[in-house]
Design an enzyme around this catalytic site. Structure first.
Site, short mmCIF file in Angstrom:
data_model
loop_
_atom_site.label_atom_id
_atom_site.label_comp_id
_atom_site.label_asym_id
_atom_site.label_seq_id
_atom_site.Cartn_x
_atom_site.Cartn_y
_atom_site.Cartn_z
N TYR A 237 28.44 69.54 -5.26
CA TYR A 237 28.84 69.79 -3.87
C TYR A 237 28.81 71.27 -3.55
O TYR A 237 28.45 71.68 -2.44
CB TYR A 237 30.20 69.14 -3.58
CG TYR A 237 30.08 67.65 -3.34
CD1 TYR A 237 30.30 66.73 -4.35
CD2 TYR A 237 29.68 67.19 -2.10
CE1 TYR A 237 30.14 65.38 -4.14
CE2 TYR A 237 29.51 65.83 -1.86
CZ TYR A 237 29.75 64.93 -2.89
OH TYR A 237 29.56 63.58 -2.67
N CYS B 217 50.11 70.26 -4.45
CA CYS B 217 50.62 69.68 -5.71
C CYS B 217 49.94 70.29 -6.94
O CYS B 217 50.31 69.96 -8.07
CB CYS B 217 50.41 68.17 -5.70
SG CYS B 217 48.68 67.69 -5.86
N HIS C 233 31.21 60.03 7.64
CA HIS C 233 31.30 60.24 6.18
C HIS C 233 31.97 61.56 5.80
O HIS C 233 31.85 62.01 4.66
CB HIS C 233 29.90 60.13 5.55
CG HIS C 233 29.31 58.77 5.71
ND1 HIS C 233 27.95 58.52 5.55
CD2 HIS C 233 29.87 57.58 6.03
CE1 HIS C 233 27.73 57.22 5.76
NE2 HIS C 233 28.86 56.63 6.05
N CYS D 165 44.58 71.46 -5.24
CA CYS D 165 45.36 71.13 -4.04
C CYS D 165 46.47 72.17 -3.90
O CYS D 165 47.26 72.37 -4.84
CB CYS D 165 45.98 69.74 -4.16
SG CYS D 165 47.18 69.40 -2.85
N SER E 16 17.67 56.25 7.27
CA SER E 16 16.94 55.19 6.56
C SER E 16 17.63 53.84 6.73
O SER E 16 17.14 52.82 6.27
CB SER E 16 16.84 55.53 5.08
OG SER E 16 18.15 55.71 4.54
C1 BV8 Z 1 32.50 50.97 2.22
C2 BV8 Z 1 28.94 61.09 1.93
C3 BV8 Z 1 34.35 49.45 2.06
C4 BV8 Z 1 28.91 61.59 0.53
C5 BV8 Z 1 27.71 58.97 1.99
C6 BV8 Z 1 26.97 45.91 2.90
C7 BV8 Z 1 25.78 45.63 2.31
C8 BV8 Z 1 25.40 46.34 1.14
C9 BV8 Z 1 26.21 47.33 0.59
C10 BV8 Z 1 27.40 47.60 1.19
C11 BV8 Z 1 27.79 46.88 2.32
N1 BV8 Z 1 28.99 47.36 2.69
C12 BV8 Z 1 29.38 48.34 1.82
C13 BV8 Z 1 28.43 48.50 0.90
C14 BV8 Z 1 28.45 49.45 -0.18
C15 BV8 Z 1 27.94 50.84 0.24
C16 BV8 Z 1 26.48 50.80 0.69
O1 BV8 Z 1 26.17 50.77 1.86
N2 BV8 Z 1 25.59 50.86 -0.30
C17 BV8 Z 1 24.15 50.93 0.04
C18 BV8 Z 1 23.51 52.02 -0.80
C19 BV8 Z 1 23.51 49.61 -0.15
N3 BV8 Z 1 28.75 51.39 1.32
C20 BV8 Z 1 29.91 52.01 0.95
O2 BV8 Z 1 30.30 52.11 -0.19
C21 BV8 Z 1 30.72 52.59 2.10
N4 BV8 Z 1 32.10 52.22 1.94
O3 BV8 Z 1 31.75 50.12 2.66
O4 BV8 Z 1 33.85 50.77 1.94
C22 BV8 Z 1 33.74 48.69 0.97
C23 BV8 Z 1 33.76 49.24 -0.30
C24 BV8 Z 1 33.15 48.50 -1.32
C25 BV8 Z 1 32.48 47.29 -1.08
C26 BV8 Z 1 32.49 46.77 0.23
C27 BV8 Z 1 33.10 47.48 1.26
C28 BV8 Z 1 30.69 54.14 2.06
C29 BV8 Z 1 29.32 54.63 2.38
C30 BV8 Z 1 29.34 56.16 2.55
C31 BV8 Z 1 28.84 56.87 1.32
N5 BV8 Z 1 28.78 58.31 1.55
N6 BV8 Z 1 27.73 60.31 2.23
C32 BV8 Z 1 27.84 62.61 0.30
O5 BV8 Z 1 27.10 62.93 1.23
O6 BV8 Z 1 27.80 63.13 -0.81
S1 BV8 Z 1 26.26 58.06 2.29
C33 BV8 Z 1 24.98 59.25 2.44
O7 BV8 Z 1 23.79 58.56 2.15
C34 BV8 Z 1 24.79 59.81 3.85
O8 BV8 Z 1 26.00 60.10 4.50
C35 BV8 Z 1 24.01 58.69 4.51
O9 BV8 Z 1 24.87 57.69 4.99
C36 BV8 Z 1 23.21 58.13 3.36
C37 BV8 Z 1 21.82 58.70 3.38
O10 BV8 Z 1 21.14 58.04 4.39
P1 BV8 Z 1 20.35 58.90 5.52
O11 BV8 Z 1 21.28 59.87 6.13
O12 BV8 Z 1 19.68 57.93 6.37
O13 BV8 Z 1 19.31 59.78 4.65
P2 BV8 Z 1 17.99 59.27 3.89
O14 BV8 Z 1 17.51 60.42 3.09
O15 BV8 Z 1 18.23 57.97 3.21
O16 BV8 Z 1 16.94 58.98 5.06
C38 BV8 Z 1 16.48 60.01 5.89
C39 BV8 Z 1 15.64 59.32 6.95
O17 BV8 Z 1 15.21 60.33 7.88
C40 BV8 Z 1 14.36 58.66 6.40
O18 BV8 Z 1 14.21 57.39 7.02
C41 BV8 Z 1 13.23 59.62 6.82
O19 BV8 Z 1 12.05 58.95 7.13
C42 BV8 Z 1 13.83 60.23 8.09
N7 BV8 Z 1 13.36 61.59 8.41
C43 BV8 Z 1 13.16 62.62 7.55
N8 BV8 Z 1 12.80 63.74 8.25
C44 BV8 Z 1 12.81 63.40 9.57
C45 BV8 Z 1 13.18 62.03 9.68
N9 BV8 Z 1 13.26 61.38 10.85
C46 BV8 Z 1 12.98 62.12 11.99
N10 BV8 Z 1 12.65 63.44 11.96
C47 BV8 Z 1 12.55 64.11 10.80
N11 BV8 Z 1 12.20 65.41 10.79
#
Ligand code: BV8
Length: 245
Positions: free
Chosen positions: A67, A154, A118, A151, A192
């Site tokens: 981070y 604490c 997030h 923290c 994405s």
């Molecule tokens: C939760 C912070 C309750 C940390 C992040 C339902 C179905 C399946 C899985 C789940 C579900 N519900 C919950 C889950 C589990 C999980 C999940 O979704 N897993 C996925 C991987 C399948 N979700 C969670 O755990 C969430 N919590 O649901 O709690 C719960 C808990 C357990 C079980 C059930 C319920 C918490 C999710 C948050 C995680 N934290 N970030 C950190 O940053 O370090 S996620 C992080 O990754 C980002 O914040 C963002 O959300 C994600 C990345 O995605 P994007 O931002 O879209 O980036 P990416 O690189 O993937 O894509 C970029 C896009 O831009 C591409 O398409 C590209 O083509 C495009 N692009 C690039 N350049 C350009 C462009 N477009 C236009 N112009 C350009 N120039």
């Protein structure tokens, strides 16, 4: 493309309520690596190895190192034209910006009514969730003085105030985001669309009758859902749309 942009510009002009949801793609032009793109964080590390409470509990120094390097990178970046257009639109009544990004470039662009689903790289919280430390505090120092910040309440480990996988989002942010799906126009920009619950918002907006559009370089799981699918760079498409308003 010209006709698509004209159609979307007409929708933007006519929208009383407009919601834009953004992902890492909107910050790509600012130099912030995306997650799944080239050099993306999830390319080099499994998300669950770094962005989960368990990962922090077992290796806080490694997680902080990661981070800290993201903070250092983002500190050298500036909002781009796409952030600026959304910030300008956000001064209009009924416009809400919902972001998955933790880089706060929307904040630095002056975006009003921003929902940060997030969290933020620039905020810390007590990992042990002590009463006083549970409320995140802002710390923009780069580098942070300690490899593992403490923290101030604490003395326990402090963590980045971001939402990790397996952690629930702040219910207040989720309800604001859900509320914002009751709109005339829902834009999904540079994401994405694989991380939930954020990825479910476009479907929610559609089910509430919103006209939906995607702006992305490539196809995503949302592409087959939306009414209008625009391929291109957000930092070019948004200024072009703005000029058509
Ligand atoms: C939760 C912070 C309750 C940390 C992040 C339902 C179905 C399946 C899985 C789940 C579900 N519900 C919950 C889950 C589990 C999980 C999940 O979704 N897993 C996925 C991987 C399948 N979700 C969670 O755990 C969430 N919590 O649901 O709690 C719960 C808990 C357990 C079980 C059930 C319920 C918490 C999710 C948050 C995680 N934290 N970030 C950190 O940053 O370090 S996620 C992080 O990754 C980002 O914040 C963002 O959300 C994600 C990345 O995605 P994007 O931002 O879209 O980036 P990416 O690189 O993937 O894509 C970029 C896009 O831009 C591409 O398409 C590209 O083509 C495009 N692009 C690039 N350049 C350009 C462009 N477009 C236009 N112009 C350009 N120039």
């Amino acid at each position: 493309m010209e006709r698509l942009l004209q159609t979307l510009a007409a929708r933007i002009r006519g929208a009383r309520r407009l919601t834009a949801m953004t992902g890492a793609g909107i910050s790509a032009a600012s130099g912030v690596p995306t997650f799944r793109g080239p050099g993306g964080m999830w390319r080099t590390h499994r998300a669950e190895d770094l962005a989960t409470p368990d990962a922090f509990a077992s290796a806080p120094a490694l997680v902080w190192e990661r981070y800290a390097s993201r903070r250092e990178k983002v500190a050298s970046c500036r909002p781009n034209a796409a952030h600026d257009v959304l910030a300008r639109w956000s001064t209009r009544e009924g416009v809400v910006v919902v972001t998955q990004n933790v880089d706060d470039l929307h904040v630095r662009a002056g975006t009003r009514d921003l929902v940060r689903l997030h969290g933020s790289l620039w905020e810390l919280a007590c990992f042990g969730r002590c009463t006083a430390g549970a409320q995140p505090w802002r710390d923009e120092r780069v580098p942070l003085p300690d490899a593992i910040p403490r923290c101030p309440h604490c003395g326990g480990h402090a963590r980045p105030a971001v939402v990790w996988f397996g952690e629930s989002l702040d219910p207040a942010d989720v309800s604001r985001a859900l509320e914002a799906t009751a709109c005339d126009l829902f834009l999904t920009i540079g994401t994405s669309a694989v991380v939930y619950p954020a990825a479910g918002l476009v479907r929610e907006a559609r089910s509430r009758g919103a006209f939906t559009a995607e702006i992305n370089l490539e196809e995503t799981p949302a592409s087959s859902l939306v009414d209008l699918d625009i391929r291109g760079h957000a930092e070019e498409i948004l200024p072009t749309l703005d000029a058509l308003l």
